[in-house]
Scaffold this active site. Structure first.
Site, PDB file in Angstrom:
ATOM      1  N   ARG A 260       0.145   3.424   3.863  1.00  0.00           N
ATOM      2  CA  ARG A 260      -1.206   3.825   3.440  1.00  0.00           C
ATOM      3  C   ARG A 260      -2.232   3.265   4.429  1.00  0.00           C
ATOM      4  O   ARG A 260      -2.399   2.056   4.528  1.00  0.00           O
ATOM      5  CB  ARG A 260      -1.426   3.257   2.035  1.00  0.00           C
ATOM      6  CG  ARG A 260      -2.736   3.578   1.410  1.00  0.00           C
ATOM      7  CD  ARG A 260      -2.670   3.213  -0.074  1.00  0.00           C
ATOM      8  NE  ARG A 260      -3.442   2.034  -0.399  1.00  0.00           N
ATOM      9  CZ  ARG A 260      -3.351   1.374  -1.562  1.00  0.00           C
ATOM     10  NH1 ARG A 260      -2.506   1.768  -2.491  1.00  0.00           N
ATOM     11  NH2 ARG A 260      -4.091   0.313  -1.790  1.00  0.00           N
TER      12      ARG A 260
ATOM     13  N   GLU B 272      -1.675   7.449  -5.892  1.00  0.00           N
ATOM     14  CA  GLU B 272      -0.349   7.034  -5.420  1.00  0.00           C
ATOM     15  C   GLU B 272       0.749   7.820  -6.134  1.00  0.00           C
ATOM     16  O   GLU B 272       0.488   8.549  -7.090  1.00  0.00           O
ATOM     17  CB  GLU B 272      -0.179   5.522  -5.644  1.00  0.00           C
ATOM     18  CG  GLU B 272      -0.958   4.680  -4.646  1.00  0.00           C
ATOM     19  CD  GLU B 272      -0.315   4.654  -3.257  1.00  0.00           C
ATOM     20  OE1 GLU B 272       0.713   5.338  -3.067  1.00  0.00           O
ATOM     21  OE2 GLU B 272      -0.848   3.962  -2.378  1.00  0.00           O
TER      22      GLU B 272
ATOM     23  N   ILE C 143       6.216   5.352   6.664  1.00  0.00           N
ATOM     24  CA  ILE C 143       4.902   5.901   6.337  1.00  0.00           C
ATOM     25  C   ILE C 143       4.155   4.871   5.492  1.00  0.00           C
ATOM     26  O   ILE C 143       4.689   4.389   4.488  1.00  0.00           O
ATOM     27  CB  ILE C 143       5.043   7.234   5.569  1.00  0.00           C
ATOM     28  CG1 ILE C 143       5.728   8.278   6.461  1.00  0.00           C
ATOM     29  CG2 ILE C 143       3.681   7.740   5.093  1.00  0.00           C
ATOM     30  CD1 ILE C 143       6.176   9.532   5.737  1.00  0.00           C
TER      31      ILE C 143
END
Ligand SMILES: [Mn+2]
Length: 494
Positions: A174, A292, A172
């Protein structure tokens, strides 16, 4: 296909159906919500937990938003993996044993397999060549705060392959929507898809990449394994296969030479372009990226690789899957594989000594591990600290280790803090390892913070040894209360 697990979860919808049948695990709203900042603003109160801004709530339910402003066809689900108990339910495993389950599944991988014919994720196809194609009106990617660089795909399972060996990786990453057909992609240094991308770039070629969104939660957790547990070339989808007892089914993409997860709600097909870079906040100039896992908003990066999108395929009436950034979802997805990696490493070196590990919520599942160690003899004294050193090797982004004895509940922070108050002396029980690489998203790991931090992403790893010295064990006997059957007094007691 028969699942190894009794719950028969095989995609996002079956996971949501299970939660709908479980009291307290699912809420939904049909009040229109704006994906720009508002959606995350709501879920922050409902169930983010972890490192999220207070007030928030730990172990809140998953939430479904049925009406998304500007996106009448699509619903949005958030928080699926947002409680450890839920992840345990998805994987048919007691919450405190999840690290052990994941450790074992790495040893019995089942490779994904390609299916022929129609896949659910391709019921509807939009080609980027179509004149009205625009990611910004097609996908309800949320902007998590008002200062984010743009809409982010936070739960995109990126799948790409080594241009030389053909070995694949799922992670995964960003991803920020930059234009009608472009995404920026941030890869933390050392990530495997980045290694593939650099190889393709060196050869002057694009790297095909599929992004599957809205899948079986087992895949979301398995994808978060990192090296050395899953070295370069290890396809983490094979761990999801092991968890389910059968191969993850893949389908050939429509426009690129890569595969995508067949049961995904939505798939983006594209290519990482060689020698093209974009400023992450080019559309907003905020200097910020998105929130984050440590609880801070990451800086917008000056020059990121670009994915040129070729097509978007999806199920009919798809469900968009998103997460907040900070919060328990990240803790579980990153943390349970971290626990598995530490358990595997220490078990090899000193079998039977490390009883359990919790990649604690306060560190987002990455920065802090609480390790439960059993000293059985005088020669075990000191081995707990060796176990902590092994943990740093098993998971390089780990910053702090708290060591506790077998009578401390590692999932109960009060109990862990109790061990620190009564079984720890700062001057002799703290071990500093300065000047080591850790995780760049921890803001204290910035050049200028201390003389030992000469570059961003460098850190002082620290061991807090809250175990009792073996020769003083008798001195640390916890008050013992009588064992009784409470149900005799309170029949509904749990
Ligand atoms: Mn990998």
């Amino acid at each position: 296909m028969k699942n190894k697990n009794q719950n028969d979860i095989h995609d996002l919808r079956s996971a949501l159906a299970l939660l709908q049948r479980t009291p307290g695990e699912y809420v939904e709203t049909s009040t229109e919500v704006d994906p720009q900042a508002e959606l995350s603003g709501v879920y922050r109160y409902v169930g983010a937990g972890g490192t999220c801004q207070r007030p928030t709530r730990k172990n809140g339910p998953v939430m479904m938003f049925n009406t998304i402003k500007g996106f009448p066809q699509t619903r949005v689900a958030i928080g699926i993996n947002g409680s450890r108990k839920r992840v345990g339910q998805f994987l048919d495993c007691a919450a405190e044993r999840l690290g052990h389950l994941l450790k074992d599944s790495v040893l019995t991988p089942i490779d994904p397999k390609l299916i022929q014919g129609d896949a659910l994720c391709q019921e509807v196809v939009h080609y980027a060549g179509d004149p009205d194609f625009d990611l910004r009106t097609l996908l309800p990617a949320p902007t998590n705060t008002e200062e984010d660089a743009g809409p982010y795909i936070t739960m995109g399972l990126c799948y790409a392959s080594d241009p030389d060996t053909g070995e694949s990786d799922i992670t995964i990453h960003r991803l920020c929507v930059q234009s009608r057909d472009e995404l920026s992609m941030w890869l933390t240094p050392g990530r495997h898809i980045d290694a593939f991308r650099m190889k393709a770039e060196a050869a002057g070629k694009p790297l095909p990449i599929s992004i599957s969104i809205g899948v079986d939660p087992a895949i979301e957790v398995a994808a978060c394994f990192e090296p050395p547990t899953t070295p370069l070339g290890f396809d983490e989808l094979s761990i999801a296969g092991s968890l389910r007892g059968h191969a993850v089914e893949m389908v050939k993409c429509k426009t690129i030479n890569e595969r995508a997860i067949a049961h995904a709600e939505i798939v983006i097909e594209g290519e990482l372009l060689p020698d093209v870079r974009v400023r992450e906040d080019q559309n907003t100039n905020t200097g910020k990226a998105m929130p984050e896992f440590p609880g801070y908003t990451g800086e917008a990066k000056a020059a990121l690789p670009v994915i040129k999108v070729k097509a978007v395929t999806h199920r009919r009436n798809p469900i968009w899957r998103t997460t907040m950034g900070p919060g328990e979802e990240h803790v579980n997805m990153a943390g349970i594989p971290t626990e598995a990696s530490i358990l595997a490493m220490v078990e090899r070196a000193m079998p039977g000594k490390l009883l359990n590990v919790f990649a604690h919520s306060a560190g987002g599942g990455k920065l802090l591990a609480v390790m439960q160690f059993k000293k059985a003899a005088a020669v075990d004294e000191g081995r707990q600290r060796q176990a902590a050193l092994l943990a740093f090797a098993a998971f390089p982004e780990l910053k702090h280790v708290i060591l506790v004895d077998e009578d401390v509940d590692i999932f109960d922070s009060d109990d862990v803090m109790w061990a620190m108050q009564t079984r720890y002396q700062g001057d002799v029980d703290t071990v500093f390892i300065p000047g080591v690489r850790c995780h760049p998203l921890d803001p204290s790991q910035a050049a200028g913070y201390s003389p030992s931090i000469t570059q961003d992403g460098m850190s002082c790893k620290t061991i807090f040894d809250c175990t009792v010295p073996f020769h003083l064990k008798a001195h640390f006997q916890r008050s013992r209360f009588m064992d009784v059957d409470v149900k005799r007094f309170l029949p509904d007691f749990e």
